[in-house]
Design a protein around this motif. Structure first.
Motif, mmCIF file in Angstrom:
data_model
loop_
_atom_site.group_PDB
_atom_site.id
_atom_site.type_symbol
_atom_site.label_atom_id
_atom_site.label_comp_id
_atom_site.label_asym_id
_atom_site.label_seq_id
_atom_site.Cartn_x
_atom_site.Cartn_y
_atom_site.Cartn_z
ATOM 1 N N VAL A 73 0.906 -1.825 -0.008
ATOM 2 C CA VAL A 73 0.034 -0.240 0.271
ATOM 3 C C VAL A 73 1.437 1.211 -0.286
ATOM 4 O O VAL A 73 0.646 2.302 -0.807
ATOM 5 C CB VAL A 73 -1.181 -0.205 1.034
ATOM 6 N N CYS A 74 1.556 1.529 0.781
ATOM 7 C CA CYS A 74 2.957 2.412 1.026
ATOM 8 C C CYS A 74 3.281 2.288 -0.344
ATOM 9 O O CYS A 74 3.698 3.316 -1.057
ATOM 10 C CB CYS A 74 4.122 1.976 2.178
ATOM 11 N N VAL A 75 3.918 1.203 -1.019
ATOM 12 C CA VAL A 75 4.834 1.158 -2.254
ATOM 13 C C VAL A 75 3.815 1.756 -3.724
ATOM 14 O O VAL A 75 3.943 2.413 -4.273
ATOM 15 C CB VAL A 75 5.164 -0.116 -3.247
ATOM 16 N N ALA A 76 2.293 1.276 -3.374
ATOM 17 C CA ALA A 76 1.476 1.756 -4.723
ATOM 18 C C ALA A 76 1.075 3.836 -4.535
ATOM 19 O O ALA A 76 0.593 4.513 -5.035
ATOM 20 C CB ALA A 76 -0.198 1.148 -3.600
ATOM 21 N N LEU A 77 0.634 3.964 -2.754
ATOM 22 C CA LEU A 77 0.658 5.783 -2.904
ATOM 23 C C LEU A 77 1.625 6.247 -2.994
ATOM 24 O O LEU A 77 1.708 7.483 -3.705
ATOM 25 C CB LEU A 77 0.890 5.747 -1.444
ATOM 26 N N ALA A 78 3.397 5.686 -2.675
ATOM 27 C CA ALA A 78 4.220 6.458 -4.014
ATOM 28 C C ALA A 78 4.243 6.814 -5.092
ATOM 29 O O ALA A 78 4.982 7.706 -6.014
ATOM 30 C CB ALA A 78 5.456 5.433 -2.699
ATOM 31 N N ALA A 79 4.079 5.525 -5.514
ATOM 32 C CA ALA A 79 3.469 5.341 -7.295
ATOM 33 C C ALA A 79 2.929 6.705 -7.113
ATOM 34 O O ALA A 79 2.434 7.460 -8.196
ATOM 35 C CB ALA A 79 2.893 4.062 -7.491
ATOM 36 N N CYS A 80 1.112 6.302 -6.604
ATOM 37 C CA CYS A 80 0.746 7.913 -6.823
ATOM 38 C C CYS A 80 1.100 8.920 -7.392
ATOM 39 O O CYS A 80 0.433 9.394 -7.740
ATOM 40 C CB CYS A 80 -0.977 7.230 -6.209
ATOM 41 N N ASP A 81 1.524 9.328 -6.234
ATOM 42 C CA ASP A 81 2.445 10.536 -6.014
ATOM 43 C C ASP A 81 3.461 11.225 -7.790
ATOM 44 O O ASP A 81 3.139 12.311 -8.630
ATOM 45 C CB ASP A 81 3.535 10.841 -4.966
ATOM 46 N N VAL A 96 5.863 0.075 -10.172
ATOM 47 C CA VAL A 96 4.006 0.186 -10.401
ATOM 48 C C VAL A 96 3.409 1.191 -11.431
ATOM 49 O O VAL A 96 2.245 0.817 -12.229
ATOM 50 C CB VAL A 96 3.666 0.915 -8.822
ATOM 51 N N ALA A 97 4.110 2.172 -11.002
ATOM 52 C CA ALA A 97 3.627 3.344 -11.958
ATOM 53 C C ALA A 97 3.797 3.226 -13.363
ATOM 54 O O ALA A 97 2.964 3.238 -14.211
ATOM 55 C CB ALA A 97 4.919 4.829 -12.073
ATOM 56 N N ASP A 98 5.040 1.969 -14.104
ATOM 57 C CA ASP A 98 4.790 1.677 -15.186
ATOM 58 C C ASP A 98 3.580 0.844 -15.752
ATOM 59 O O ASP A 98 3.315 0.963 -16.607
ATOM 60 C CB ASP A 98 6.124 1.030 -15.486
ATOM 61 N N ALA A 99 3.307 0.247 -14.099
ATOM 62 C CA ALA A 99 2.429 -0.897 -14.582
ATOM 63 C C ALA A 99 0.882 0.294 -15.498
ATOM 64 O O ALA A 99 0.113 -0.528 -16.229
ATOM 65 C CB ALA A 99 2.273 -2.281 -13.716
#
Lengths: 329, 311
Positions: A219-227, A318-321
């Motif tokens: 979840v932390c990784v996903a939120l960083a990707a969202c930023d 995650v951002a790339d995906a």
């Protein structure tokens, strides 16, 4: 405003767990904690700190290094009237204890026609943090397919507390999965006793363009990707599953029907993984949607920092995906 | 021990033998793990237990369940999958259980019930009412790490646990000598400082005497104990396993029959007349017939039961 600043305190992840366990030991004289180094040592992450002093060695029991017997004793004691929490520091080692957990605890209520129940929590710490191939795995998906087991995995302080409270009130076995990289985190925790129910996901971040469904540290990784994605105008919603068995597909589907794109993200393997299950279930309910899954590469997770990082999802991947997923549309 | 307890033991052994015999003849017998030949171990151990004690065992559970006093009709119903079984027909073969009757029950994973039993013992220890847990397991379980992990913790925590190894000399087809290095399986307990002995498991009076001694020891706070009973099984490992032993060996085993042995002893001691012995057998057969009739009248579960009591 519903928030009451006076009653909310910022605490570490370990403190949230410790508080929930301590409250249970206080309220239930039949509750005990067992595991390696849970006693005077206070737990590998200090998540049982002070409980030994408060409740004594009979209720906060250090065990030998014997995962199968630890869990077996926890199961038998719970089945015979105690409430037990068995702590195994590395999730990898629950493999040694699958027999009592899967063959006995998960089936006891069913196979005895409801005569025996097993109010036990097995607490496991998943995830990679430089400790190598046998100390880094995230094996939640192996357990969530076992009928009779509940599996929960908090990503933040409030849920670490609330899910532990629920787990310690359940009348059947619960696998509680925390994560090495969550122990250094802190967050707000309401001072009143409360639970997070099983089977209820949370929207960690609202968004319009894509849904990322994940749990635990990811979840932390996903939120960083969202930023990172927000900078280029991509607005993602993050669903924190919190509970893997049962799954909250309603929350997932509500989000995906809004965004029309689903990325599943997990630290474990994608083959027969949580994402595979979510992707199938979401499409069974919603019809075809753009979907992609991301997880660990199909390789062991090394303690070598270069190799560890290469094998696991990070914010960039995650951002790339997400970008690839949206380009497909 | 009194003559009446001997006659009770005889009746209990005959009940297990006759019930299994009736079960084996049924078209719906299915897969079963029979206790025939090993009745003296179950009956001798059960005779030493008190009401609040809990007996656990391996999948070879028919004689232990009956010896602990479970209703034969309900046991038969469970074994053939009927809804009147104590587990509503869901546990069936290898998973008989009725904790309210002091029979925490069977678990058909070899060595799988050992640490569970230690956990039950831990819960009983917390009650401080002197009740104990007893776990029966086969020699096959002695090669598993679960036994050693369990003995270590049981000894450390002085758990009220009696481990009963019902050593029938075979793990399916593998002779005990080919699978286990120790001379005596009770020797396995020695490094943990666990009180242990090996006895003739074909003599119910010997088993009972040892079980009484060791349950007293455990009950009085001595910590865990280990009882090895050397027995013989008269059927193959399970109703679906091939028999690998020769006729000569099986015939020699039959000479040791614990039922005949006790009956002959009681006849020669004058504690039992041939007439009373015959009447006893007829009573038991009537009980088994009634058990079968009860089970036959009990319905099979409805398919929806497959999804009940899961979480």
């Amino acid at each position: 405003m519903s928030s009451e600043p006076v009653r909310t305190r910022r605490v570490f992840f370990r403190e949230a767990i410790c508080r929930a366990v301590g409250e249970t030991l206080d309220a239930e004289p039949n509750a005990i904690v067992m595991g390696q180094d849970v006693g005077a040592f206070g737990g590998s992450y200090k998540e049982f700190y002070g409980l030994f002093e408060r409740f004594g060695p009979a209720r906060v029991r250090d065990t030998p290094v014997a995962e199968a017997a630890m869990v077996g004793l926890g199961v038998g004691a719970a089945a015979a009237g105690l409430r037990t929490l068995v702590s195994i520091t590395y999730m990898d080692f629950v493999l040694l204890a699958l027999d009592p957990l899967v063959n006995y605890a998960a089936k006891a209520r069913f196979k005895t026609g409801g005569q025996i129940r097993v109010p036990m929590v097995v607490k496991l710490t998943a995830g990679a943090k430089g400790q190598g191939v046998a100390h880094s795995q995230s094996l939640e998906s192996w357990l969530m397919s076992v009928p009779g087991l509940r599996v929960v995995a908090p990503s933040n302080v409030a849920d670490a507390y609330g899910l532990m409270r629920s787990a310690l009130q359940a009348d059947g076995p619960v696998v509680y999965v925390d994560h090495k990289r969550l122990f250094p985190t802190s967050g707000p925790l309401n001072a009143s006793a409360h639970e997070v129910p099983f089977g209820l996901a949370a929207v960690s971040r609202p968004g319009r363009h894509a849904t990322i469904v994940t749990h635990s540290y990811m979840v932390c990784v996903a939120l960083a990707a969202c930023d990172e994605l927000a900078v280029s105008g991509i607005d993602c919603e993050v669903i924190d599953l919190r509970s893997l068995a049962p799954l909250d597909l309603a929350t997932v589907c509500t989000s995906v029907s809004k965004t029309g794109a689903l990325l599943t993200l997990e630290e474990g393997q994608v083959v027969c993984g949580i994402g595979a299950e979510i992707a199938y279930q979401a499409q069974a309910r919603l019809g075809p949607v753009r979907v992609s899954r991301l997880g660990a590469m199909p390789a062991p997770v090394s303690s070598n920092p270069v190799l560890e990082a290469a094998s696991l999802p990070d914010a960039g991947r995650v951002a790339d995906a997400v970008r690839r997923l949206l380009m497909e549309g | 021990m009194t003559a009446s307890s001997d006659i009770d033991a005889l009746a209990a052994m005959i009940l297990a033998r006759e019930l299994e015999s009736a079960l084996s003849k049924r078209a719906d017998c299915g897969f079963q793990l029979l206790s025939s030949g090993q009745e003296a171990v179950a009956v001798g151990v059960a005779a030493a237990l008190l009401a609040h004690d809990q007996l656990l065992c391996s999948g070879r559970s028919i004689a232990p369940a009956l010896a602990r006093g479970l209703d034969p009709g309900r046991v038969m119903a469970e074994l053939i999958g009927r809804a009147s079984g104590p587990c509503l027909g869901r546990g069936g073969r290898g998973h008989l259980s009725q904790p309210s009757a002091g029979f925490f029950g069977a678990h058909a994973v070899v060595a799988g019930n050992l640490s569970i039993a230690a956990g039950v013992a831990l819960a009983l220890q917390a009650r401080r009412d002197r009740s104990i847990a007893v776990c029966m397991f086969g020699d096959g379980a002695c090669g598993a790490g679960a036994l050693h992990e369990t003995m270590n913790i049981a000894a450390l925590w002085q758990l009220p646990l009696l481990l009963v190894c019902d050593n029938n000399l075979y793990s399916v087809s593998t002779p005990r000598a080919a699978a286990l290095a120790p001379q005596r399986l009770s020797d396995l307990a020695a490094p943990f400082g666990i009180e242990a002995c090996t006895v003739d498991g074909m003599d119910v009076r010997v088993v009972r005497e040892a079980a009484v001694e060791l349950t007293d020891y455990v009950r009085n706070g001595g910590g865990p104990a280990f009882l090895e009973c050397i027995s013989r099984r008269y059927a193959s490992h399970s109703t679906s396993a091939r028999e690998t032993r020769g006729q000569q060996e099986l015939a020699a085993d039959r000479e040791l029959d614990p039922i005949t042995r006790l009956e002959n002893a009681l006849l020669s001691e004058g504690a039992l007349s041939a007439q009373t012995a015959q009447a006893l057998r007829e009573q038991v057969r009537a009980k088994v017939a009634a058990a079968c009739a009860f089970a036959d009248l009990s319905p099979l579960p409805v398919p929806e039961e497959a999804f009940a009591d899961v979480v």
